[in-house]
Write an enzyme that holds these catalytic residues in place. Sequence first.
Site, PDB file in Angstrom:
ATOM      1  N   ASN A 103     -14.343 -84.191 -10.973  1.00 36.90           N
ATOM      2  CA  ASN A 103     -13.321 -85.217 -11.188  1.00 36.90           C
ATOM      3  C   ASN A 103     -13.669 -86.110 -12.377  1.00 36.90           C
ATOM      4  O   ASN A 103     -14.824 -86.457 -12.584  1.00 36.90           O
ATOM      5  CB  ASN A 103     -13.153 -86.075  -9.932  1.00 36.90           C
ATOM      6  N   HIS A 120     -16.948 -82.471 -15.748  1.00 36.89           N
ATOM      7  CA  HIS A 120     -15.806 -82.409 -16.667  1.00 36.89           C
ATOM      8  C   HIS A 120     -15.565 -83.716 -17.410  1.00 36.89           C
ATOM      9  O   HIS A 120     -14.484 -83.939 -17.941  1.00 36.89           O
ATOM     10  CB  HIS A 120     -14.544 -81.971 -15.897  1.00 36.89           C
ATOM     11  N   CYS A 156     -15.573 -93.199 -37.473  1.00 38.37           N
ATOM     12  CA  CYS A 156     -15.008 -92.706 -38.738  1.00 38.37           C
ATOM     13  C   CYS A 156     -13.521 -93.051 -38.900  1.00 38.37           C
ATOM     14  O   CYS A 156     -12.953 -92.809 -39.969  1.00 38.37           O
ATOM     15  CB  CYS A 156     -15.211 -91.198 -38.852  1.00 38.37           C
ATOM     16  N   SER A 194     -10.202 -76.264  -5.383  1.00 36.68           N
ATOM     17  CA  SER A 194      -9.572 -74.954  -5.185  1.00 36.68           C
ATOM     18  C   SER A 194     -10.539 -73.833  -5.561  1.00 36.68           C
ATOM     19  O   SER A 194     -10.251 -72.666  -5.322  1.00 36.68           O
ATOM     20  CB  SER A 194      -8.279 -74.854  -6.002  1.00 36.68           C
ATOM     21  N   GLU A 220      -6.921 -76.553   2.776  1.00 37.09           N
ATOM     22  CA  GLU A 220      -6.339 -75.209   2.665  1.00 37.09           C
ATOM     23  C   GLU A 220      -7.439 -74.181   2.403  1.00 37.09           C
ATOM     24  O   GLU A 220      -8.537 -74.548   1.989  1.00 37.09           O
ATOM     25  CB  GLU A 220      -5.354 -75.150   1.487  1.00 37.09           C
TER      26      GLU A 220
HETATM   27  C1  BJW Z   1      -8.153 -81.533  -0.101  1.00 34.51           C
HETATM   28  C2  BJW Z   1      -7.512 -82.706   0.191  1.00 34.51           C
HETATM   29  C3  BJW Z   1      -8.187 -83.560   1.039  1.00 34.51           C
HETATM   30  C4  BJW Z   1      -6.236 -81.689  -1.131  1.00 34.51           C
HETATM   31  N1  BJW Z   1      -9.377 -83.208   1.535  1.00 34.51           N
HETATM   32  N2  BJW Z   1      -9.331 -81.194   0.400  1.00 34.51           N
HETATM   33  C5  BJW Z   1     -15.349 -67.161 -15.177  1.00 34.51           C
HETATM   34  C6  BJW Z   1     -14.331 -66.511 -14.532  1.00 34.51           C
HETATM   35  C7  BJW Z   1     -12.995 -66.774 -14.860  1.00 34.51           C
HETATM   36  C8  BJW Z   1     -12.665 -67.678 -15.848  1.00 34.51           C
HETATM   37  C9  BJW Z   1     -13.683 -68.334 -16.489  1.00 34.51           C
HETATM   38  C10 BJW Z   1     -14.985 -68.069 -16.157  1.00 34.51           C
HETATM   39  N3  BJW Z   1     -15.779 -68.866 -16.939  1.00 34.51           N
HETATM   40  C11 BJW Z   1     -14.986 -69.624 -17.729  1.00 34.51           C
HETATM   41  C12 BJW Z   1     -13.718 -69.325 -17.488  1.00 34.51           C
HETATM   42  C13 BJW Z   1     -12.542 -69.947 -18.184  1.00 34.51           C
HETATM   43  C14 BJW Z   1     -12.119 -71.281 -17.600  1.00 34.51           C
HETATM   44  C15 BJW Z   1     -11.688 -71.064 -16.166  1.00 34.51           C
HETATM   45  O1  BJW Z   1     -12.386 -71.360 -15.224  1.00 34.51           O
HETATM   46  N4  BJW Z   1     -10.482 -70.560 -15.982  1.00 34.51           N
HETATM   47  C16 BJW Z   1      -9.964 -70.280 -14.648  1.00 34.51           C
HETATM   48  C17 BJW Z   1      -8.847 -71.287 -14.335  1.00 34.51           C
HETATM   49  C18 BJW Z   1      -9.472 -68.877 -14.629  1.00 34.51           C
HETATM   50  N5  BJW Z   1     -13.191 -72.261 -17.676  1.00 34.51           N
HETATM   51  C19 BJW Z   1     -13.392 -72.990 -18.750  1.00 34.51           C
HETATM   52  O2  BJW Z   1     -12.713 -72.855 -19.769  1.00 34.51           O
HETATM   53  C20 BJW Z   1     -14.522 -73.988 -18.703  1.00 34.51           C
HETATM   54  N6  BJW Z   1     -15.348 -73.853 -19.837  1.00 34.51           N
HETATM   55  C21 BJW Z   1     -16.255 -72.864 -19.957  1.00 34.51           C
HETATM   56  O3  BJW Z   1     -16.450 -72.062 -19.074  1.00 34.51           O
HETATM   57  O4  BJW Z   1     -16.963 -72.903 -21.133  1.00 34.51           O
HETATM   58  C22 BJW Z   1     -17.722 -71.751 -21.513  1.00 34.51           C
HETATM   59  C23 BJW Z   1     -16.842 -70.960 -22.417  1.00 34.51           C
HETATM   60  C24 BJW Z   1     -16.440 -71.530 -23.601  1.00 34.51           C
HETATM   61  C25 BJW Z   1     -15.620 -70.789 -24.441  1.00 34.51           C
HETATM   62  C26 BJW Z   1     -15.179 -69.518 -24.067  1.00 34.51           C
HETATM   63  C27 BJW Z   1     -15.583 -68.982 -22.843  1.00 34.51           C
HETATM   64  C28 BJW Z   1     -16.429 -69.715 -22.009  1.00 34.51           C
HETATM   65  C29 BJW Z   1     -13.977 -75.410 -18.766  1.00 34.51           C
HETATM   66  C30 BJW Z   1     -13.166 -75.765 -17.580  1.00 34.51           C
HETATM   67  C31 BJW Z   1     -12.618 -77.195 -17.774  1.00 34.51           C
HETATM   68  C32 BJW Z   1     -11.659 -77.596 -16.673  1.00 34.51           C
HETATM   69  N7  BJW Z   1     -11.011 -78.779 -17.066  1.00 34.51           N
HETATM   70  C33 BJW Z   1     -10.092 -79.437 -16.144  1.00 34.51           C
HETATM   71  C34 BJW Z   1      -9.431 -80.610 -16.900  1.00 34.51           C
HETATM   72  C35 BJW Z   1     -10.427 -81.759 -17.040  1.00 34.51           C
HETATM   73  C36 BJW Z   1      -9.849 -82.903 -17.774  1.00 34.51           C
HETATM   74  C37 BJW Z   1      -8.719 -83.589 -17.055  1.00 34.51           C
HETATM   75  O5  BJW Z   1      -8.807 -83.891 -15.850  1.00 34.51           O
HETATM   76  O6  BJW Z   1      -7.727 -83.820 -17.722  1.00 34.51           O
HETATM   77  O7  BJW Z   1     -10.801 -79.897 -14.974  1.00 34.51           O
HETATM   78  S1  BJW Z   1      -8.882 -78.310 -15.491  1.00 34.51           S
HETATM   79  C38 BJW Z   1      -8.840 -79.036 -13.864  1.00 34.51           C
HETATM   80  O8  BJW Z   1      -9.333 -78.084 -12.882  1.00 34.51           O
HETATM   81  C39 BJW Z   1      -9.861 -80.194 -13.908  1.00 34.51           C
HETATM   82  C40 BJW Z   1     -10.521 -80.046 -12.577  1.00 34.51           C
HETATM   83  O9  BJW Z   1     -11.772 -80.702 -12.589  1.00 34.51           O
HETATM   84  C41 BJW Z   1     -10.593 -78.557 -12.399  1.00 34.51           C
HETATM   85  C42 BJW Z   1     -10.790 -78.102 -10.974  1.00 34.51           C
HETATM   86  O10 BJW Z   1      -9.730 -78.495 -10.167  1.00 34.51           O
HETATM   87  P1  BJW Z   1     -10.024 -78.899  -8.649  1.00 34.51           P
HETATM   88  O11 BJW Z   1     -10.856 -80.113  -8.631  1.00 34.51           O
HETATM   89  O12 BJW Z   1     -10.516 -77.739  -7.914  1.00 34.51           O
HETATM   90  O13 BJW Z   1      -8.566 -79.371  -8.172  1.00 34.51           O
HETATM   91  P2  BJW Z   1      -7.350 -78.485  -7.588  1.00 34.51           P
HETATM   92  O14 BJW Z   1      -6.128 -79.300  -7.699  1.00 34.51           O
HETATM   93  O15 BJW Z   1      -7.320 -77.149  -8.193  1.00 34.51           O
HETATM   94  O16 BJW Z   1      -7.708 -78.285  -6.051  1.00 34.51           O
HETATM   95  C43 BJW Z   1      -7.634 -79.370  -5.140  1.00 34.51           C
HETATM   96  C44 BJW Z   1      -8.100 -78.831  -3.793  1.00 34.51           C
HETATM   97  O17 BJW Z   1      -8.218 -79.928  -2.912  1.00 34.51           O
HETATM   98  C45 BJW Z   1      -7.123 -77.845  -3.143  1.00 34.51           C
HETATM   99  O18 BJW Z   1      -7.865 -76.707  -2.697  1.00 34.51           O
HETATM  100  C46 BJW Z   1      -6.565 -78.594  -1.944  1.00 34.51           C
HETATM  101  O19 BJW Z   1      -6.313 -77.764  -0.825  1.00 34.51           O
HETATM  102  C47 BJW Z   1      -7.686 -79.557  -1.648  1.00 34.51           C
HETATM  103  N8  BJW Z   1      -7.303 -80.814  -1.036  1.00 34.51           N
HETATM  104  N9  BJW Z   1      -6.283 -82.702  -0.504  1.00 34.51           N
HETATM  105  C48 BJW Z   1      -9.904 -81.984   1.177  1.00 34.51           C
HETATM  106  N10 BJW Z   1      -7.605 -84.731   1.406  1.00 34.51           N
END
Ligand code: BJW
Length: 252
Positions: A103, A120, A156, A194, A220
């Site tokens: 987060n 992040h 800058c 997720s 979920e």
């Molecule tokens: C509850 C609840 C309650 C609700 N109690 N639960 C390997 C495999 C496949 C792909 C890749 C891989 N390695 C890298 C990749 C590519 C990519 C990636 O992962 N893509 C996939 C989507 C396919 N990753 C990247 O690009 C990363 N960089 C990287 O790997 O660099 C190396 C590299 C460089 C160059 C080329 C290749 C490699 C960077 C990832 C950056 C993610 N950034 C974001 C935005 C941040 C800025 C911002 O906020 O604006 O981060 S995207 C967004 O998703 C944000 C979050 O931190 C992140 C994760 O989301 P999260 O936290 O899981 O939220 P949700 O909404 O998805 O889920 C919420 C959950 O809560 C749900 O399950 C609900 O059920 C639950 N919930 N209420 C408990 N009360």
Amino acid sequence: MADDAIRALAARLRSAGRVTVLTGAGVSAASGVPTFRGADGLWRRFRAETLATPEAFAKDPQLVWEWYGWRRELIAACEPNPAHRVLAAWTARHEGWRVVTQNVDDLHLVAGTRDLIRLHGSIWEFCCWDGCDGRPGRWTDTCLPLPAPTPRCIHCGGLARPAVVWFGESLDPGDTRRASAASSCDVFIATGTSAVVYPAAGFIGEARARGAFSVEINTEATPTSSLVDLTIHGRAEEVFPAVDALLLNAAC
Ligand code: BJW
């Protein structure tokens, strides 16, 4: 709530020396911060590819800054919920208990979490879009509304950007190293995520491979649910206080 599962987790935690909790957007949902991919997720209204990539920023910085400005105002009105507070208390009470978060809202810090690993980045920090040499490389800016429609680099004068990790960008190597080290633990809990974004999601498997008892707390099912040792179907803001109450009772 699954009482048996909560008791099972509390029992594991009682004898655990090293505990790591990986948190995601769901942990802040009860505070009023929208998740990314749930029913009311941010990505439903704004496509990730449109806004959370360097390419999107290069194409239309003002649009991306508008999105971040809107989110900053929304987050500024939010407070830590019981999940943040219990996790902060755990890091204060237990030397080897860590929180690793995806987060960017900093609510774990507001709650007082010690040694937080922010994979992040932070929505409250900026850095230079051109990567100029000015130090510090990232700086805090809590202005509301944003200081300008497209904020400038304090060194800058070029474009500034939010100091968050976008898709396709590398995480800070120090943060990745510390999160990987924290994956060597007795109990690893993934909550409110997720578990689809890497490398963060990969730490769950890494912890399991190193012998951790793995737990998921989520409202979920996720791709991780079938892989972990224990799944607790419930809200983080309810489950953590329930587990903590058992731990505190046992300590009396
Ligand atoms: C509850 C609840 C309650 C609700 N109690 N639960 C390997 C495999 C496949 C792909 C890749 C891989 N390695 C890298 C990749 C590519 C990519 C990636 O992962 N893509 C996939 C989507 C396919 N990753 C990247 O690009 C990363 N960089 C990287 O790997 O660099 C190396 C590299 C460089 C160059 C080329 C290749 C490699 C960077 C990832 C950056 C993610 N950034 C974001 C935005 C941040 C800025 C911002 O906020 O604006 O981060 S995207 C967004 O998703 C944000 C979050 O931190 C992140 C994760 O989301 P999260 O936290 O899981 O939220 P949700 O909404 O998805 O889920 C919420 C959950 O809560 C749900 O399950 C609900 O059920 C639950 N919930 N209420 C408990 N009360």
